[in-house]
Design a protein around this motif. Structure first.
Motif, PDB file in Angstrom:
ATOM      1  N   VAL A 256       4.745  70.610  36.665  1.00 20.75           N
ATOM      2  CA  VAL A 256       3.945  70.899  37.856  1.00 20.75           C
ATOM      3  C   VAL A 256       4.645  70.257  39.046  1.00 20.75           C
ATOM      4  CG1 VAL A 256       1.719  70.533  38.961  1.00 20.75           C
ATOM      5  CG2 VAL A 256       1.819  70.877  36.501  1.00 20.75           C
ATOM      6  N   GLU A 257       4.600  70.922  40.163  1.00 17.34           N
ATOM      7  CA  GLU A 257       5.202  70.357  41.362  1.00 17.34           C
ATOM      8  C   GLU A 257       4.319  69.213  41.875  1.00 17.34           C
ATOM      9  OE1 GLU A 257       6.475  71.719  45.827  1.00 17.34           O
ATOM     10  OE2 GLU A 257       6.419  73.224  44.242  1.00 17.34           O
ATOM     11  N   GLU A 258       4.911  68.038  42.086  1.00 15.41           N
ATOM     12  CA  GLU A 258       4.174  66.849  42.515  1.00 15.41           C
ATOM     13  C   GLU A 258       4.533  66.508  43.950  1.00 15.41           C
ATOM     14  OE1 GLU A 258       5.470  63.935  39.719  1.00 15.41           O
ATOM     15  OE2 GLU A 258       3.979  64.513  38.246  1.00 15.41           O
ATOM     16  N   ASN A 259       3.554  66.030  44.664  1.00 12.54           N
ATOM     17  CA  ASN A 259       3.771  65.546  46.014  1.00 12.54           C
ATOM     18  C   ASN A 259       3.626  64.029  45.971  1.00 12.54           C
ATOM     19  OD1 ASN A 259       3.705  64.850  48.707  1.00 12.54           O
ATOM     20  ND2 ASN A 259       2.485  66.625  49.313  1.00 12.54           N
ATOM     21  N   ILE A 260       4.730  63.336  45.890  1.00  9.37           N
ATOM     22  CA  ILE A 260       4.737  61.886  45.711  1.00  9.37           C
ATOM     23  C   ILE A 260       4.011  61.177  46.854  1.00  9.37           C
ATOM     24  CG2 ILE A 260       6.223  59.857  45.523  1.00  9.37           C
ATOM     25  CD1 ILE A 260       6.116  61.602  43.015  1.00  9.37           C
ATOM     26  N   LYS A 261       4.079  61.702  48.060  1.00  6.40           N
ATOM     27  CA  LYS A 261       3.401  61.086  49.202  1.00  6.40           C
ATOM     28  C   LYS A 261       1.887  61.009  48.951  1.00  6.40           C
ATOM     29  CE  LYS A 261       2.509  61.819  54.080  1.00  6.40           C
ATOM     30  NZ  LYS A 261       2.647  62.722  55.208  1.00  6.40           N
ATOM     31  N   TRP A 262       1.303  62.093  48.471  1.00  3.22           N
ATOM     32  CA  TRP A 262      -0.135  62.104  48.186  1.00  3.22           C
ATOM     33  C   TRP A 262      -0.482  61.240  46.974  1.00  3.22           C
ATOM     34  CZ3 TRP A 262      -3.425  63.187  51.697  1.00  3.22           C
ATOM     35  CH2 TRP A 262      -3.096  64.093  52.700  1.00  3.22           C
ATOM     36  N   ILE A 263       0.381  61.204  46.006  1.00  2.00           N
ATOM     37  CA  ILE A 263       0.149  60.368  44.822  1.00  2.00           C
ATOM     38  C   ILE A 263       0.137  58.894  45.215  1.00  2.00           C
ATOM     39  CG2 ILE A 263       1.152  59.622  42.630  1.00  2.00           C
ATOM     40  CD1 ILE A 263       2.037  62.526  42.204  1.00  2.00           C
ATOM     41  N   LYS A 264       1.090  58.481  46.063  1.00  2.77           N
ATOM     42  CA  LYS A 264       1.122  57.092  46.539  1.00  2.77           C
ATOM     43  C   LYS A 264      -0.137  56.760  47.349  1.00  2.77           C
ATOM     44  CE  LYS A 264       6.096  56.326  47.005  1.00  2.77           C
ATOM     45  NZ  LYS A 264       7.159  56.055  47.977  1.00  2.77           N
ATOM     46  N   THR A 265      -0.572  57.698  48.209  1.00  2.93           N
ATOM     47  CA  THR A 265      -1.778  57.479  49.006  1.00  2.93           C
ATOM     48  C   THR A 265      -3.001  57.323  48.100  1.00  2.93           C
ATOM     49  OG1 THR A 265      -0.828  58.756  50.813  1.00  2.93           O
ATOM     50  CG2 THR A 265      -3.198  58.423  50.860  1.00  2.93           C
ATOM     51  N   ALA A 266      -3.132  58.174  47.101  1.00  7.03           N
ATOM     52  CA  ALA A 266      -4.250  58.084  46.160  1.00  7.03           C
ATOM     53  C   ALA A 266      -4.208  56.763  45.393  1.00  7.03           C
ATOM     54  CB  ALA A 266      -4.223  59.266  45.196  1.00  7.03           C
TER      55      ALA A 266
ATOM     56  N   GLN B 205      11.218  57.143  39.376  1.00  5.35           N
ATOM     57  CA  GLN B 205       9.796  57.445  39.265  1.00  5.35           C
ATOM     58  C   GLN B 205       9.166  57.981  40.548  1.00  5.35           C
ATOM     59  OE1 GLN B 205       7.411  54.045  38.382  1.00  5.35           O
ATOM     60  NE2 GLN B 205       8.319  52.761  39.979  1.00  5.35           N
ATOM     61  N   PHE B 206       9.754  57.715  41.703  1.00 10.32           N
ATOM     62  CA  PHE B 206       9.171  58.193  42.949  1.00 10.32           C
ATOM     63  C   PHE B 206       9.895  59.422  43.526  1.00 10.32           C
ATOM     64  CE2 PHE B 206       7.695  53.714  43.009  1.00 10.32           C
ATOM     65  CZ  PHE B 206       6.336  53.995  42.950  1.00 10.32           C
ATOM     66  N   GLU B 207      10.715  60.034  42.735  1.00  7.05           N
ATOM     67  CA  GLU B 207      11.353  61.270  43.183  1.00  7.05           C
ATOM     68  C   GLU B 207      10.435  62.447  42.904  1.00  7.05           C
ATOM     69  OE1 GLU B 207      15.175  61.755  41.433  1.00  7.05           O
ATOM     70  OE2 GLU B 207      15.996  59.943  42.352  1.00  7.05           O
ATOM     71  N   GLN B 208      10.520  63.431  43.737  1.00  6.34           N
ATOM     72  CA  GLN B 208       9.720  64.634  43.579  1.00  6.34           C
ATOM     73  C   GLN B 208      10.143  65.371  42.306  1.00  6.34           C
ATOM     74  OE1 GLN B 208       8.125  65.434  46.816  1.00  6.34           O
ATOM     75  NE2 GLN B 208       7.119  67.334  46.343  1.00  6.34           N
ATOM     76  N   ARG B 209       9.172  65.783  41.491  1.00 12.38           N
ATOM     77  CA  ARG B 209       9.454  66.532  40.268  1.00 12.38           C
ATOM     78  C   ARG B 209       8.855  67.929  40.388  1.00 12.38           C
ATOM     79  NH1 ARG B 209       8.390  61.042  37.943  1.00 12.38           N
ATOM     80  NH2 ARG B 209       6.244  61.437  38.438  1.00 12.38           N
TER      81      ARG B 209
END
Length: 172
Positions: A16-26, A8-12
């Motif tokens: 759409v291209e996801e930035n997991i670092k920003w998603i975790k911060t949000a 679930q925390f791997e970049q997809r």
């Protein structure tokens, strides 16, 4: 690659291209926001803004002296009781002196007993309660309404005893 095999925390990249670092911060900021909102609501429910356990206050030096009951925190344009109980010295000469910025910034909505006589001057108010037939204690209840928000200081003296000085915070 199977969806079940993907962490679930791997970049997809699809769709759409996801930035997991920003998603975790949000996600973390959202959780912190929910926690702070919960604290704010709990503070309000306990009376941090008026009418509750944190706001209600009783002020007294010793059991035989003047006792003042009031709210520490109050909303502007709401009514608040100020109860002053004092030991009676002489029924007809008892008086309560209120002084401070508080006196000029509050409107008196109601006075109990209704037979009380009030003399007002800038910065000072003297109340002659006229409590007929009381035993050892007299009392006055003022229903007050602040005109605007701020921090107000009040000094209360009953029958020329030592004054009580306290503050009331009025929120907008």
């Amino acid at each position: 690659m199977d969806k079940d095999d993907q962490h679930q925390f791997e970049q997809r990249t699809t769709p759409v291209e996801e930035n997991i670092k920003w998603i975790k911060t949000a996600w973390r900021l959202e959780r912190i926001g929910f926690f702070l909102l919960g604290l704010f609501i709990l503070y309000a429910l306990l009376g941090g803004f008026s009418q509750g356990w944190l706001s209600d206050s009783l002020y007294q030096n010793d059991p035989t002296s003047t006792q003042i009951t009031y709210e520490k925190y109050l909303r502007s344009d709401t009514e608040s009781p100020l109860i002053i109980a004092y030991p009676v010295k002489q029924e007809k000469s008892d008086h309560i002196t209120l002084s401070g910025k508080f006196v000029n910034e509050y409107d008196i909505i109601n006075v109990s007993p209704e037979s009380a006589v009030i003399h007002r001057s800038p910065g000072t108010m003297i109340i002659y309660p006229n409590n007929p037939g009381v035993a050892n204690t007299g009392s006055v209840q003022l229903t007050l309404k602040p005109r605007e928000f701020g921090i107000y200081t009040l000094s209360v003296t009953a029958n020329n005893n030592s004054p009580f000085i306290f503050k009331q915070i009025v929120f907008p």
